[in-house]
Design a protein around this motif. Structure first.
Motif, PDB file in Angstrom:
ATOM      1  N   LEU A  86       4.516  34.391  35.852  1.00 57.78           N
ATOM      2  CA  LEU A  86       5.841  33.830  36.108  1.00 57.78           C
ATOM      3  C   LEU A  86       5.924  33.285  37.532  1.00 57.78           C
ATOM      4  N   LEU A  90       6.198  29.132  38.079  1.00 60.14           N
ATOM      5  CA  LEU A  90       7.329  28.521  38.769  1.00 60.14           C
ATOM      6  C   LEU A  90       6.878  27.885  40.083  1.00 60.14           C
ATOM      7  N   GLN A 119      10.636  24.941  34.164  1.00 65.27           N
ATOM      8  CA  GLN A 119      11.088  26.317  34.330  1.00 65.27           C
ATOM      9  C   GLN A 119      11.312  26.990  32.981  1.00 65.27           C
ATOM     10  N   GLY A 123       9.508  30.327  31.778  1.00 66.05           N
ATOM     11  CA  GLY A 123      10.404  31.453  31.559  1.00 66.05           C
ATOM     12  C   GLY A 123      10.384  31.956  30.128  1.00 66.05           C
ATOM     13  N   ASN A 173      15.798  34.357  30.901  1.00 71.65           N
ATOM     14  CA  ASN A 173      15.763  33.036  31.532  1.00 71.65           C
ATOM     15  C   ASN A 173      16.975  32.800  32.421  1.00 71.65           C
ATOM     16  N   ILE A 176      15.834  34.529  35.578  1.00 67.53           N
ATOM     17  CA  ILE A 176      14.788  33.740  36.233  1.00 67.53           C
ATOM     18  C   ILE A 176      15.390  32.530  36.942  1.00 67.53           C
ATOM     19  N   THR A 177      16.280  31.822  36.253  1.00 69.18           N
ATOM     20  CA  THR A 177      16.920  30.652  36.853  1.00 69.18           C
ATOM     21  C   THR A 177      17.794  31.045  38.036  1.00 69.18           C
ATOM     22  N   SER A 180      15.476  32.270  41.066  1.00 67.26           N
ATOM     23  CA  SER A 180      14.695  31.185  41.664  1.00 67.26           C
ATOM     24  C   SER A 180      15.597  30.238  42.445  1.00 67.26           C
ATOM     25  N   GLY A 271      11.071  33.730  41.058  1.00 69.35           N
ATOM     26  CA  GLY A 271      10.537  34.122  39.756  1.00 69.35           C
ATOM     27  C   GLY A 271       9.917  35.503  39.793  1.00 69.35           C
TER      28      GLY A 271
END
Length: 360
Positions: A86, A90, A119, A123, A173, A176-177, A180, A271
């Motif tokens: 991950l 990213l 992404q 993800g 996700n 993760i979004t 990041s 990430g």
């Protein structure tokens, strides 16, 4: 435990020694930072400073982790491989974004569509695989439960395995979004994101080592308070490698920065933080440990939302650190004080983590 020290030490030395070599390479090819015209005027002097330093952070992390695996003589765990996938994936998306900015001399890199596609691919792949690879106790790297300090009773799989997996992919996700973008927004002043990340990932070394020492299945362990994570020691190794990489890179990234991490580094670190929170079952706790990142991203959300509703601004400029710049604070002053705030949030998060175990 020696593997934790090896990971952090090797990653730090690699980043410390490799960064000036990478700076020379970037300078030779004139790969410098493009400065946005609507930002603080003090940043114009930074135009041309080498960027994409996240390449060094990622490489140092992987080498530190690899050295620890060799030192321990064990096979890599699924959790470690997935979090590093991950982080690296990213980082590749961020690298493409940075390279387009540099090659075309503009502040915009990848289009929003392709950044989302990149992404999303990384993800979704991480989230799907994180529910696989059960160990001997049938624990997988992640679970469909929403977690705070450990898995809570809120299970996304309440309507069945398939629905649970889909909801988990969406939830993962989102994290993760969010992370990041939060680290990416924090990367606006020399050393700010790097130093803050060092503190946060250092805290995760402590969290993961504690989880390993109190893991379920120990002969003298307390089954009511043990941690049901799959690979806590390996996650401590990964967190130590990232901490060491940030430590070595900060030597060159501190004000006045000789190199920036760019989107390559900020997306990778965000990430990694998201992945760590998922596999260590600390998804909500991470928002406290990484509270500085949350404040900065929320300042951006508030600024945009309030402006769209009223046509007025809450801050002189968002994210928050630029507001203080335009208020007359020196860059070094802002960075140091924000590091202190990051440390306070980390202390609060680790304190809550330990207090939960003490109280049972």
């Amino acid at each position: 435990m020696i593997s934790v020290l090896v990971a952090g030490g090797v990653a730090m030395v690699v980043a410390l020694l490799a960064t000036p070599l990478f700076i020379s390479f970037l300078v030779g090819r004139q790969y410098g930072q493009f400065i946005r015209q609507d930002g603080p005027t003090a940043h114009y002097t930074k135009r041309g400073t080498p960027t994409m330093g996240g390449v060094v952070i990622i490489a140092a992390t992987l080498l530190g982790w690899g050295a620890a695996v060799l030192a321990s003589g064990t096979l890599p765990s699924a959790s470690a491989v997935l979090v590093l996938f991950l982080m690296t994936g990213l980082g590749v998306v961020g690298f493409l974004d940075d390279f387009i900015k540099i090659s075309r001399q503009r502040s915009l890199g990848l289009s929003a569509r392709w950044k989302i596609v990149g992404q999303g691919f990384v993800g979704i792949t991480f989230a799907v695989l994180a529910l696989q690879f059960p160990d001997a106790t049938l624990r997988t790297p992640a679970s469909t439960h929403i977690s705070f300090i450990r898995d809570t009773g809120l299970d996304l799989g309440f309507a069945g395995a398939t629905v649970g997996a889909i909801l988990f992919v969406i939830w993962a996700n989102f994290l993760i979004t969010a992370w990041s973008n939060a680290v990416n927004l924090t990367d606006g002043l020399d050393g700010l994101a790097t130093g803050s990340s060092l503190i946060v990932f250092g805290a995760y070394v402590i969290v993961c080592v504690w989880q390993f020492n109190q893991r379920c299945g120990l002969p003298d362990g307390d089954p009511a308070r043990c941690y049901g994570t799959r690979d806590p020691l390996d996650m401590a190794v990964v967190a130590a490698a990232i901490t060491g990489a940030c430590f070595g890179f900060l030597w060159w990234n501190a004000s006045p920065a000789k190199i920036f991490m760019g989107d390559t580094g900020s997306l990778a670190l965000g990430g990694a933080l998201a992945g760590l929170s998922i596999v260590t079952r600390t998804e909500v706790l991470a928002a406290i440990i990484g509270g500085l990142f949350v404040i900065i991203v929320m300042s951006d959300v508030i600024q945009i939302g309030f402006f769209k509703l009223t046509g007025k601004r809450v801050f002189k400029m968002a994210p928050l650190h630029h507001h203080f710049e335009l208020s007359g604070w020196g860059e070094v002053t802002i960075v140091i004080r924000f590091w202190l705030i990051a440390g306070l949030f980390v202390s609060l998060g680790v304190g809550i983590f330990y207090a939960e175990w003490v109280t049972g």
